[in-house]
Every structure is written in C-alpha cells, then in structure tokens.
Write an enzyme that holds these catalytic residues in place. Structure first.
Site, PDB file in Angstrom:
ATOM      1  CG  ASN A 212      -0.245  -0.066   2.506  1.00  0.00           C
ATOM      2  OD1 ASN A 212       0.453   0.883   2.856  1.00  0.00           O
ATOM      3  ND2 ASN A 212      -0.371  -1.167   3.242  1.00  0.00           N
ATOM      4  CE1 TYR A 213      -0.102   3.834  -4.526  1.00  0.00           C
ATOM      5  CE2 TYR A 213      -2.296   3.557  -3.581  1.00  0.00           C
ATOM      6  CZ  TYR A 213      -1.437   3.511  -4.669  1.00  0.00           C
ATOM      7  OH  TYR A 213      -1.905   3.142  -5.883  1.00  0.00           O
TER       8      TYR A 213
END
Ligand code: PMT
Length: 402
Positions: A212-213
C-alpha cells in the site's frame, strides 16, 4: 521561566560571526534560568567577543584551544561531550556548519560536537546568499539527518545591510526552545513505547508483492516525538526509505504482516504502551512462488489471498494495563467504523484519519485527525504537519499513561 534549567549542563558553542555579540545575552539567560554553562569558542569567535566577558558571565574559564595557554593543560573534548545535557551552537556560521556536517575536527568546538553524547541545537547566522547557497542547505540537511535541531534564522536586515534570511534567532527565543526541549524530554522518561509504521509487503513471487502507499511519515514522526519526550522507543517499521534520528529509537525493520506481528508481540511484552500507525496488509497470497511467475505460461492469473493476523487485536487480547493506541484509516462511515475498531481491537484510543480529506493520509506531510478515547472523549484537530499531529497524539497518550 525562572530556574527552568536548574541542574542542566549546557555547552554553549560560539563561532566567528557578528551575531556572537548576542551569545553573551543568551549565556546570561541560560545562567539566570539555572543552567551551568561551559562556553567553547572558536578562534574566529574570539575576534567578535572576548573570552573575558563570557568567563565573567558563565563563572567558568572559556575553552577555545586544545591546550590551556598558561598551564599547557589538555582540554578534554570527550569529557565536555559527556558532561553536557545539551549543546547549543549560537551563532553557527556557514564554516562551522560545514565542518560539523563533514567531521572536520580542526578546533575545540568541532571536536566537542563530534564527542557530544547529548542532543545538539544550532542557531545559524550568516549573510542571506551564504544561507541560501546549495552547499549550506546540503550541510543543514546532513546535520538534520544526524538529529541536530536547527533553530532557523530569521529574516531582516543583516550586518551587510542586505535584507533577507540569515539573522540568528533572538536569545529569548533560543532560551524558549531550550526550555521546551528539556520539559518535553522528561515527560515520558522511564516509559517504553512500541510504534509500528509504514506498509507491509506480502510477496507474490520474488519480484512482486501486495502493498500500500504508506510512507511511514506518520509513524516515524510519532517515534521521534516519543523519544524526544524521554521515552525508549521500539519502532517496528515496514519497508520505507525514512531514516531514524533519535538515539533513543531502536528500529526493527520488517517486510510482511507476519514479521511485523512477531516483532511487535516480542516488543510489546517490555513496553508500557503501543501506537500502531502501520498500514498492515489485511490479506496475503496463500502461497509465494519461489520463481518469477511468467506471463507466457498463463492466460491470466488468479491469486488466492488469505487473511493476515490482526496485530492490534492480538496485542489488545494481552494488553493488561498497557495502553494501546490504534489508527483508523477510513473512506466512508468514518466515525462508526473507528468506534467499531476501537472496541473490537480493545484499544484505549483511536486516531481517525480519512482518505476523503486531501490533507490527510498516505505519504502526505500533513494529516487531519480526530482522536477518540475509550471513555468517549473525542477531539477533532485541524490539519497539521505530521510532526504536530504526533505532538497531539503523544499529549493524549500522556493524559492516560501518567
Ligand atoms: O505512513 P504515512 O504515509 O505517513 O500514512 C499514515 C497512515 C495513513 C498510514 C496512518 O495515518 C494510518 O492511518 N495508519 C493506519 C492504517 C490502517 O491500516 O488502518 P486500518 O483502519 O486498516 O487499521 C486499524 C488499526 O489496526 C491500525 O492501527 C492498524 O495498524 C491495525 N491493523 C490493521 C490490520 C492488521 N492486519 N493489523 C493491524 O494491527
């Protein structure tokens, strides 16, 4: 403010710039606030202010040379570095900053800096073009990465009569920063805090993963803030490119949710509190292929995902008297979802941030949070830098941990 620095040992470093005249005022303020101050001055510094003035104000002979002129006695920079609770270099000229960043130990001030076990603050002072020069800015960034606190210069008329950024911060402002430094440093002394940060990566094959970011910025800011208040911090970090600065942060790097769980469980046993800001992958591929999956061999690819362990819930089950702080990253029904998470994971407090807010969330330098406590108390904060959000979270934690 009177006696706010009682019992503190401060090494006041003075380098050769016109702002050195303000160091006498700063020294006076430190002494009035109760600190014991040892002045270390560079040879050029003595051209701007006399050691006699500084010795009279501090009540101690000023150290400048490696050997005392009258007795030939060696001045131990190592002893000074150990003695100090804080080293403040004001003014810090471009030359001194460059030497600090590059370890050029050619005077007593730099050798003391290199030996200092204490935190270090610098108050730069120079002409505006020197301050703006890329080499000065690179040296400042290097010092920041070593954990040196920079007291930014102000803007105004400079000794050259040019107007711009480069004036040393005023002595009473520097004093405030120093008092703040010491008062924060003590508020979590004796506490051990676990912080999780960053994403987890769940391998599909040797070259691909589910991730994920998350950048880790939020969690690292929390770890730095907790350490600056005197806590011992164990930072369990997923794969991020950030550096840790504070000597009281012990960092454990992990990659997957399972590795993060293992590290967090071990650390939690010896901790008083945990703040779980990591964005943990909820699912991982059931199997990780040992060799790279080849597109030629398939028409398409279906991955079977299995649930990862819930780290917060696992710690919640065995928390006893420890304080557990979780995050909720939501896109809808934010408040309800946060309350559900707080309950199901047995959290004492949850920090809600919403991806609907453009100033909040992944990889931003800002965040906007609402902190909800298990006793029902709720505070909605405005958008702030992640560093300042960390201050709010630690303030809330302190209100329940102490
Ligand atoms: O790292 P940055 O780029 O600075 O971004 C910060 C952030 C957006 C990642 C951070 O502010 C944040 O919201 N972190 C939590 C992200 C998240 O996974 O939220 P969640 O609502 O899915 O999880 C709730 C809580 O349970 C969190 O404390 C999480 O760490 C924890 N959790 C979640 C899943 C799981 N398997 N184990 C967990 O422990």
């Amino acid at each position: 403010m009177e006696q706010a620095l009682k019992g503190k040992h401060i090494v006041l470093g003075i380098s050769g710039g016109i702002a050195a005249y303000k160091s006498a005022f700063l020294l006076r303020l430190f002494i009035k606030a109760g600190a014991e101050v040892q002045v270390v001055i560079t040879p050029n510094g003595k051209e701007f202010i006399t050691p006699a003035t500084l010795a009279a104000l501090s009540g101690k002979p000023v150290v400048s040379e490696f050997f005392a002129a009258n007795t030939g006695e060696w001045h131990s920079h190592v002893d000074l570095g150990l003695w100090s609770d804080l080293m403040v270099i004001a003014p810090a000229t471009a030359s001194t900053i460059g030497k600090m960043a590059n370890g050029v130990a050619d005077n007593m001030l730099i050798t003391t800096y290199l030996s200092a076990k204490s935190p270090v603050m610098i108050a730069p002072a120079m002409d505006l073009d020197m301050w703006a020069h890329p080499s000065t800015q690179r040296n400042i960034a290097t010092l920041e990465s070593y954990g040196v606190e920079i007291i930014q210069p102000g803007a105004g008329e400079l000794a050259s009569h040019l107007v711009g950024k480069g004036r040393m911060e005023e002595p009473d402002e520097i004093l405030k920063r120093v008092i703040e430094h010491f008062s924060q440093r003590d508020s979590l002394r004796g506490k051990k805090i676990l912080v999780t940060a960053g994403p987890t990566y769940e391998n599909i094959d040797p070259v691909r993963f589910i991730g994920n970011y998350s950048s880790g910025k939020m969690g690292f800011a929390i770890a730095e803030e907790a350490a600056s208040r005197g806590a011992e911090v164990i930072l369990v970090a997923g794969p991020v490119s950030l550096e840790t600065r504070h000597p009281r942060i012990s960092r454990i790097n992990v990659r997957s949710a399972r590795q993060m769980l293992e590290a967090a469980q071990d650390a939690f046993e010896e901790c008083d509190a945990a703040i779980l800001s990591a964005a943990v992958a909820d699912y991982a591929p059931e199997e990780c292929c040992d060799t790279k999956l080849k597109r030629e061999n398939t028409d398409g690819l279906t991955l079977k995902l299995v649930k990862n362990p819930d780290i917060a819930a696992t710690l919640g089950d065995k928390k006893g008297n420890k304080i557990l702080v979780g995050f909720a990253l939501e896109t809808d029904h934010e408040h309800d979802n946060a309350l559900k998470k707080m309950k199901s994971k047995k959290l004492d407090m949850i920090v809600l941030n919403s991806l609907q807010n453009p100033l909040a969330g992944f990889n931003k330098d800002t965040n906007q949070v609402t902190i909800i406590k298990a006793d029902g108390k709720e505070t909605e904060y405005p958008a702030k830098s992640k560093k300042d959000v960390a201050v709010d979270i630690l303030d809330e934690l302190e209100s329940v941990i102490n």
